[in-house]
Design a protein around this motif. Structure first.
Motif, PDB file in Angstrom:
ATOM      1  N   LEU A  47      48.576  64.134  36.798  1.00  0.00           N
ATOM      2  CA  LEU A  47      49.167  65.161  37.656  1.00  0.00           C
ATOM      3  C   LEU A  47      49.796  66.294  36.847  1.00  0.00           C
ATOM      4  O   LEU A  47      49.694  67.469  37.223  1.00  0.00           O
ATOM      5  N   ILE A  48      50.446  65.956  35.732  1.00  0.00           N
ATOM      6  CA  ILE A  48      51.043  66.993  34.886  1.00  0.00           C
ATOM      7  C   ILE A  48      49.950  67.883  34.298  1.00  0.00           C
ATOM      8  O   ILE A  48      50.056  69.121  34.310  1.00  0.00           O
ATOM      9  N   MET A  49      48.895  67.272  33.788  1.00  0.00           N
ATOM     10  CA  MET A  49      47.795  68.052  33.214  1.00  0.00           C
ATOM     11  C   MET A  49      47.119  68.911  34.279  1.00  0.00           C
ATOM     12  O   MET A  49      46.708  70.041  34.022  1.00  0.00           O
ATOM     13  N   ALA A  50      47.011  68.370  35.500  1.00  0.00           N
ATOM     14  CA  ALA A  50      46.438  69.156  36.600  1.00  0.00           C
ATOM     15  C   ALA A  50      47.297  70.381  36.865  1.00  0.00           C
ATOM     16  O   ALA A  50      46.783  71.481  37.106  1.00  0.00           O
ATOM     17  N   GLY A  51      48.622  70.201  36.806  1.00  0.00           N
ATOM     18  CA  GLY A  51      49.526  71.332  37.000  1.00  0.00           C
ATOM     19  C   GLY A  51      49.370  72.381  35.919  1.00  0.00           C
ATOM     20  O   GLY A  51      49.366  73.589  36.192  1.00  0.00           O
ATOM     21  N   ALA A  60      49.385  73.960  46.729  1.00  0.00           N
ATOM     22  CA  ALA A  60      50.213  74.831  47.573  1.00  0.00           C
ATOM     23  C   ALA A  60      49.407  75.432  48.717  1.00  0.00           C
ATOM     24  O   ALA A  60      49.952  75.738  49.783  1.00  0.00           O
ATOM     25  N   ALA A  61      48.107  75.599  48.507  1.00  0.00           N
ATOM     26  CA  ALA A  61      47.255  76.221  49.526  1.00  0.00           C
ATOM     27  C   ALA A  61      46.692  75.211  50.524  1.00  0.00           C
ATOM     28  O   ALA A  61      45.896  75.576  51.382  1.00  0.00           O
ATOM     29  N   ALA A  62      47.089  73.942  50.405  1.00  0.00           N
ATOM     30  CA  ALA A  62      46.561  72.911  51.303  1.00  0.00           C
ATOM     31  C   ALA A  62      47.689  72.241  52.070  1.00  0.00           C
ATOM     32  O   ALA A  62      47.967  71.057  51.886  1.00  0.00           O
ATOM     33  N   PRO A  63      48.365  72.994  52.968  1.00  0.00           N
ATOM     34  CA  PRO A  63      49.508  72.426  53.697  1.00  0.00           C
ATOM     35  C   PRO A  63      49.144  71.248  54.594  1.00  0.00           C
ATOM     36  O   PRO A  63      49.940  70.344  54.792  1.00  0.00           O
ATOM     37  N   VAL A  64      47.916  71.227  55.125  1.00  0.00           N
ATOM     38  CA  VAL A  64      47.506  70.116  55.996  1.00  0.00           C
ATOM     39  C   VAL A  64      47.451  68.819  55.202  1.00  0.00           C
ATOM     40  O   VAL A  64      47.904  67.765  55.670  1.00  0.00           O
ATOM     41  N   ALA A  65      46.916  68.894  53.981  1.00  0.00           N
ATOM     42  CA  ALA A  65      46.848  67.703  53.129  1.00  0.00           C
ATOM     43  C   ALA A  65      48.239  67.186  52.804  1.00  0.00           C
ATOM     44  O   ALA A  65      48.479  65.973  52.785  1.00  0.00           O
ATOM     45  N   ILE A  66      49.170  68.093  52.569  1.00  0.00           N
ATOM     46  CA  ILE A  66      50.553  67.708  52.266  1.00  0.00           C
ATOM     47  C   ILE A  66      51.179  67.012  53.472  1.00  0.00           C
ATOM     48  O   ILE A  66      51.890  66.015  53.334  1.00  0.00           O
ATOM     49  N   ILE A  67      50.896  67.514  54.682  1.00  0.00           N
ATOM     50  CA  ILE A  67      51.443  66.907  55.901  1.00  0.00           C
ATOM     51  C   ILE A  67      50.888  65.492  56.091  1.00  0.00           C
ATOM     52  O   ILE A  67      51.635  64.557  56.401  1.00  0.00           O
ATOM     53  N   VAL A  68      49.579  65.326  55.875  1.00  0.00           N
ATOM     54  CA  VAL A  68      48.961  64.004  56.008  1.00  0.00           C
ATOM     55  C   VAL A  68      49.587  63.030  55.008  1.00  0.00           C
ATOM     56  O   VAL A  68      49.942  61.897  55.361  1.00  0.00           O
ATOM     57  N   MET A  69      49.734  63.462  53.753  1.00  0.00           N
ATOM     58  CA  MET A  69      50.344  62.601  52.734  1.00  0.00           C
ATOM     59  C   MET A  69      51.786  62.272  53.082  1.00  0.00           C
ATOM     60  O   MET A  69      52.258  61.165  52.847  1.00  0.00           O
ATOM     61  N   ARG A  70      52.485  63.258  53.676  1.00  0.00           N
ATOM     62  CA  ARG A  70      53.885  63.031  54.042  1.00  0.00           C
ATOM     63  C   ARG A  70      53.988  61.954  55.117  1.00  0.00           C
ATOM     64  O   ARG A  70      54.832  61.062  55.041  1.00  0.00           O
ATOM     65  N   VAL A  71      53.125  62.015  56.112  1.00  0.00           N
ATOM     66  CA  VAL A  71      53.151  61.025  57.196  1.00  0.00           C
ATOM     67  C   VAL A  71      52.793  59.637  56.665  1.00  0.00           C
ATOM     68  O   VAL A  71      53.497  58.650  56.931  1.00  0.00           O
ATOM     69  N   LEU A  72      51.704  59.544  55.897  1.00  0.00           N
ATOM     70  CA  LEU A  72      51.288  58.252  55.346  1.00  0.00           C
ATOM     71  C   LEU A  72      52.330  57.702  54.378  1.00  0.00           C
ATOM     72  O   LEU A  72      52.674  56.521  54.408  1.00  0.00           O
ATOM     73  N   GLY A  73      52.841  58.590  53.525  1.00  0.00           N
ATOM     74  CA  GLY A  73      53.836  58.168  52.542  1.00  0.00           C
ATOM     75  C   GLY A  73      55.122  57.692  53.177  1.00  0.00           C
ATOM     76  O   GLY A  73      55.691  56.666  52.776  1.00  0.00           O
ATOM     77  N   SER A  74      55.596  58.411  54.200  1.00  0.00           N
ATOM     78  CA  SER A  74      56.845  58.013  54.854  1.00  0.00           C
ATOM     79  C   SER A  74      56.667  56.676  55.573  1.00  0.00           C
ATOM     80  O   SER A  74      57.547  55.818  55.530  1.00  0.00           O
ATOM     81  N   TRP A 117      50.617  58.030  44.860  1.00  0.00           N
ATOM     82  CA  TRP A 117      49.692  59.061  45.335  1.00  0.00           C
ATOM     83  C   TRP A 117      49.904  59.485  46.785  1.00  0.00           C
ATOM     84  O   TRP A 117      49.351  60.504  47.217  1.00  0.00           O
ATOM     85  N   LEU A 118      50.688  58.726  47.560  1.00  0.00           N
ATOM     86  CA  LEU A 118      50.964  59.134  48.943  1.00  0.00           C
ATOM     87  C   LEU A 118      52.302  59.842  49.081  1.00  0.00           C
ATOM     88  O   LEU A 118      52.740  60.121  50.192  1.00  0.00           O
ATOM     89  N   ASN A 119      52.937  60.118  47.963  1.00  0.00           N
ATOM     90  CA  ASN A 119      54.253  60.770  47.992  1.00  0.00           C
ATOM     91  C   ASN A 119      54.104  62.254  47.651  1.00  0.00           C
ATOM     92  O   ASN A 119      53.866  62.608  46.491  1.00  0.00           O
ATOM     93  N   PRO A 120      54.253  63.143  48.628  1.00  0.00           N
ATOM     94  CA  PRO A 120      54.110  64.580  48.352  1.00  0.00           C
ATOM     95  C   PRO A 120      55.070  65.090  47.287  1.00  0.00           C
ATOM     96  O   PRO A 120      54.773  66.042  46.578  1.00  0.00           O
ATOM     97  N   HIS A 121      56.244  64.439  47.160  1.00  0.00           N
ATOM     98  CA  HIS A 121      57.207  64.887  46.155  1.00  0.00           C
ATOM     99  C   HIS A 121      56.670  64.722  44.741  1.00  0.00           C
ATOM    100  O   HIS A 121      57.056  65.460  43.830  1.00  0.00           O
ATOM    101  N   VAL A 122      55.771  63.757  44.546  1.00  0.00           N
ATOM    102  CA  VAL A 122      55.143  63.585  43.235  1.00  0.00           C
ATOM    103  C   VAL A 122      54.357  64.837  42.875  1.00  0.00           C
ATOM    104  O   VAL A 122      54.401  65.321  41.747  1.00  0.00           O
ATOM    105  N   TYR A 123      53.648  65.391  43.856  1.00  0.00           N
ATOM    106  CA  TYR A 123      52.854  66.596  43.605  1.00  0.00           C
ATOM    107  C   TYR A 123      53.753  67.805  43.376  1.00  0.00           C
ATOM    108  O   TYR A 123      53.468  68.656  42.533  1.00  0.00           O
ATOM    109  N   LEU A 124      54.855  67.867  44.129  1.00  0.00           N
ATOM    110  CA  LEU A 124      55.786  68.981  43.949  1.00  0.00           C
ATOM    111  C   LEU A 124      56.430  68.929  42.569  1.00  0.00           C
ATOM    112  O   LEU A 124      56.568  69.958  41.897  1.00  0.00           O
TER     113      LEU A 124
END
Length: 199
Positions: A47-51, A60-74, A117-124
Motif C-alpha cells: 500500500l505504501i509503494m502504491a501511494g 480518492a477518485a473511487a468514493p463508491v469503493a471506499i463506501i463499500v469497504m467502509r460498510v464491510l469493514g465496519s 484490506w477492508l479498512n478504508p483508514h488503511v488506504y487513507l
C-alpha cells in the motif's frame, strides 16, 4: 529516518490490526503469528509503494469503493468485537482443558486479511497520506523515505507479534484474558461504529 518515524507514528496507535496481532502473540503459537505478521507488514509495504507510485489519486477518485469497504469493514469489526465481548463475559469459552483456546491458522489469516484490506483508514493512512508525504521528498529521496516507512511496519509488527510472548506470564490466569478481550471488544466495536458513521 523520517519515513521510519512517520510510519511508526501511524501504525503504533492501538487499532484493530494491532489488537489482533497482540492477542495472537500472547497465545504464543509461532506457526500462526509468523504468517500474520508477514501479511500485516507486506500489506503495508504494498500500500505504501502504491501511494508513492501515485495510486492515491485512483483511491480518492473511487468514493463508491471506499463506501463499500467502509460498510464491510465496519460489519467485520463489530462482529469481531462482539465475539471478543462474548469471550470476556463467558470465560469458560476461553479455556479448553486448562489451556487458553487458540486461534487456528485459517481463521487467523482470513481475519488479518479482512482487518487489513477492508479498512478504508488503511488506504487513507498508507496510500494517500504516506504516499503524499513520500512524494514531497523529491524524485530520488521519496524511495528512501518509503523504504523507511516500510521498514517501520516490519519492525513494529514483528516486535508486537513476537514480543507479546513476554506478556504470557501475566496471562496465565483466565481473568487476564477476560480483561484483554474486554479491551479488544471495546476497541473493535468503537472502531466499527466510527467506520460505519464515516469518521
Amino acid at each position: 529516518m523520517l519515513g521510519l518515524a512517520t510510519g511508526l507514528s501511524l501504525i503504533i496507535a492501538i487499532g484493530s490490526q494491532n489488537a489482533f496481532v497482540l492477542r495472537l502473540g500472547i497465545e504464543g503459537r509461532n506457526g500462526v503469528i509468523v504468517p500474520v505478521v508477514a501479511i500485516c507488514a507486506a500489506s503495508d509495504a504494498v500500500l505504501i509503494m502504491a501511494g508513492v507510485l501515485g495510486l492515491g489519486v485512483v483511491v480518492a477518485a473511487a468514493p463508491v469503493a471506499i463506501i463499500v469497504m467502509r460498510v464491510l469493514g465496519s460489519g467485520f469489526l463489530i462482529t469481531y468485537g462482539l465475539f471478543a465481548a462474548r469471550r470476556a463475559i463467558r470465560p469458560g469459552a476461553l479455556v479448553v482443558s486448562g489451556v487458553v483456546a487458540s486461534t487456528g491458522m485459517r481463521v487467523a489469516v482470513m481475519s488479518v486479511l479482512a482487518l487489513t484490506w477492508l479498512n478504508p483508514h488503511v488506504y487513507l493512512d498508507t496510500v494517500l497520506f504516506l504516499g503524499a508525504v513520500a512524494n514531497q521528498q523529491g524524485t530520488a529521496e521519496r524511495w528512501w523515505w518509503a523504504g523507511g516507512a516500510v521498514a517501520a511496519s516490519f519492525v513494529w509488527f514483528s516486535a508486537l507479534g513476537f514480543g507479546a510472548r513476554l506478556l504470557r506470564p501475566m496471562f496465565a490466569k483466565p481473568s487476564s484474558w477476560r480483561v484483554l478481550d474486554a479491551v479488544i471488544a471495546v476497541t473493535m466495536i468503537a472502531l466499527g461504529v466510527r467506520l460505519a458513521l464515516g469518521h
